[in-house]
Design a protein around this motif. Structure first.
Motif, PDB file in Angstrom:
ATOM      1  N   HIS A  86      29.750 -41.462 -69.557  1.00 19.81           N
ATOM      2  CA  HIS A  86      30.398 -40.399 -68.792  1.00 19.81           C
ATOM      3  C   HIS A  86      30.390 -39.139 -69.651  1.00 19.81           C
ATOM      4  O   HIS A  86      30.932 -39.122 -70.762  1.00 19.81           O
ATOM      5  N   ILE A  87      29.774 -38.087 -69.125  1.00 18.68           N
ATOM      6  CA  ILE A  87      29.585 -36.844 -69.868  1.00 18.68           C
ATOM      7  C   ILE A  87      30.061 -35.683 -68.999  1.00 18.68           C
ATOM      8  O   ILE A  87      29.690 -35.593 -67.827  1.00 18.68           O
ATOM      9  N   ILE A  88      30.868 -34.805 -69.562  1.00 15.02           N
ATOM     10  CA  ILE A  88      31.355 -33.616 -68.857  1.00 15.02           C
ATOM     11  C   ILE A  88      30.915 -32.391 -69.642  1.00 15.02           C
ATOM     12  O   ILE A  88      31.128 -32.300 -70.857  1.00 15.02           O
ATOM     13  N   VAL A  89      30.294 -31.434 -68.936  1.00 11.68           N
ATOM     14  CA  VAL A  89      29.711 -30.263 -69.587  1.00 11.68           C
ATOM     15  C   VAL A  89      30.407 -29.003 -69.104  1.00 11.68           C
ATOM     16  O   VAL A  89      30.604 -28.798 -67.898  1.00 11.68           O
ATOM     17  N   THR A  90      30.769 -28.150 -70.034  1.00 12.28           N
ATOM     18  CA  THR A  90      31.299 -26.825 -69.723  1.00 12.28           C
ATOM     19  C   THR A  90      30.424 -25.774 -70.399  1.00 12.28           C
ATOM     20  O   THR A  90      29.636 -26.089 -71.294  1.00 12.28           O
ATOM     21  N   GLY A  91      30.517 -24.528 -69.946  1.00 13.07           N
ATOM     22  CA  GLY A  91      29.711 -23.478 -70.554  1.00 13.07           C
ATOM     23  C   GLY A  91      28.225 -23.637 -70.291  1.00 13.07           C
ATOM     24  O   GLY A  91      27.389 -23.270 -71.121  1.00 13.07           O
ATOM     25  N   ALA A  92      27.878 -24.160 -69.106  1.00  8.80           N
ATOM     26  CA  ALA A  92      26.472 -24.389 -68.762  1.00  8.80           C
ATOM     27  C   ALA A  92      26.048 -23.600 -67.538  1.00  8.80           C
ATOM     28  O   ALA A  92      24.924 -23.736 -67.068  1.00  8.80           O
TER      29      ALA A  92
END
Length: 207
Positions: A86-92
Motif C-alpha cells: 500500500h503506497i500513498i503519494v503526495t506532491g505528484a
C-alpha cells in the motif's frame, strides 16, 4: 498493514499523516514539502537536482542526473523492493503536466504488480485497478473512470448515477468522466486497466 508514503516535488503537496510503523520516502524536492510539515523522511531518493545539498541524518540513495527514471519512479521502485503493498503519494500533481502523466503511468505499474497505490491530487485521489479487481466506494462526490493502455473490458459500475454493465471503455474516449456517487457503489473490471479519480470525501476499498 504498514503504508509507504512518497512525497514528490510538485509545487503543491497534500497533507499526509504517517503512523508509527509506516515508511516515508522523499523523492528529491519532496523533502521540502515534508520539512514544512515537520516530517523527516526515512529515506531520500533521487538525483538531488532540486536540493542544495543532501540533508544530514537522512539516509540517501543518490542517482546521476542523466538517468532514464524519474525521481518518483525511483521512489516507487524502492517501496516495491521493501515489500510495501500500500503506497500513498503526495506532491505528484499540479506541477509539470508531463510529469503528472508519468505519475499516472506509475499508478498503472503498481496496479499491474498487484499493489494498491493512491495519488493525492488536490481534492481528489487517483488510483488504478486491473482485470479481476473490485473497487468499493462509499460516500458522496464525483467519480471518474478512464481506460488506460488500450481497452478495458467487462466494466461494471453499480450504485452510481450513471451505471454500466459489462461495458468496454476505450482509451481515446472519456465516457467514464464525472459520474456521481451518493451512498455506496462499486466498479468491477474483467480485463485491462482503469484509472479511477474520486473526491476526497469518498472511502475506497479494493478487492
Amino acid at each position: 498493514m504498514a503504508i509507504c508514503y512518497i512525497a514528490g516535488a510538485a509545487p503543491t503537496a497534500e497533507r499526509i499523516d504517517p503512523q508509527p510503523g509506516d515508511f516515508l520516502i522523499a523523492a528529491d524536492g519532496g523533502l521540502r514539502h515534508l520539512a514544512r510539515r515537520g516530517l523527516t523522511p526515512d529515506l531520500l531518493v533521487g538525483d538531488l537536482d532540486s536540493l542544495d545539498e543532501a540533508p544530514r541524518g537522512v539516509p540517501c540513495k543518490v542517482f546521476p542526473r542523466a538517468k532514464d527514471a524519474t525521481d518518483l519512479s525511483l521512489a516507487l521502485d524502492e517501496a516495491i523492493e521493501r515489500g510495501f503493498a500500500h503506497i500513498i503519494v503526495t506532491g505528484a500533481w499540479g506541477g509539470r503536466p508531463d510529469h503528472a502523466v508519468g505519475n499516472l503511468q506509475l499508478l498503472a505499474k503498481a496496479a499491474r504488480l498487484g499493489l494498491r497505490m493512491e495519488m493525492l491530487c488536490g481534492g481528489f485521489t487517483a488510483t488504478a485497478v486491473t482485470g479481476g479487481s473490485l473497487l468499493r466506494l462509499r460516500g458522496g462526490g464525483t467519480v471518474s473512470v478512464f481506460s488506460w493502455g488500450g481497452k478495458a473490458e467487462g466494466v461494471t459500475i453499480c450504485g452510481l448515477k450513471y451505471p454500466l454493465e459489462n461495458a468496454v471503455l476505450q482509451d481515446d474516449t472519456p465516457l467514464g468522466v464525472s459520474n456521481v456517487l451518493d451512498g455506496e457503489g462499486y466498479i468491477k473490471l474483467e480485463h485491462g486497466t482503469l484509472l479511477v479519480f474520486y473526491e476526497e470525501d469518498i472511502e475506497c476499498g479494493i478487492a
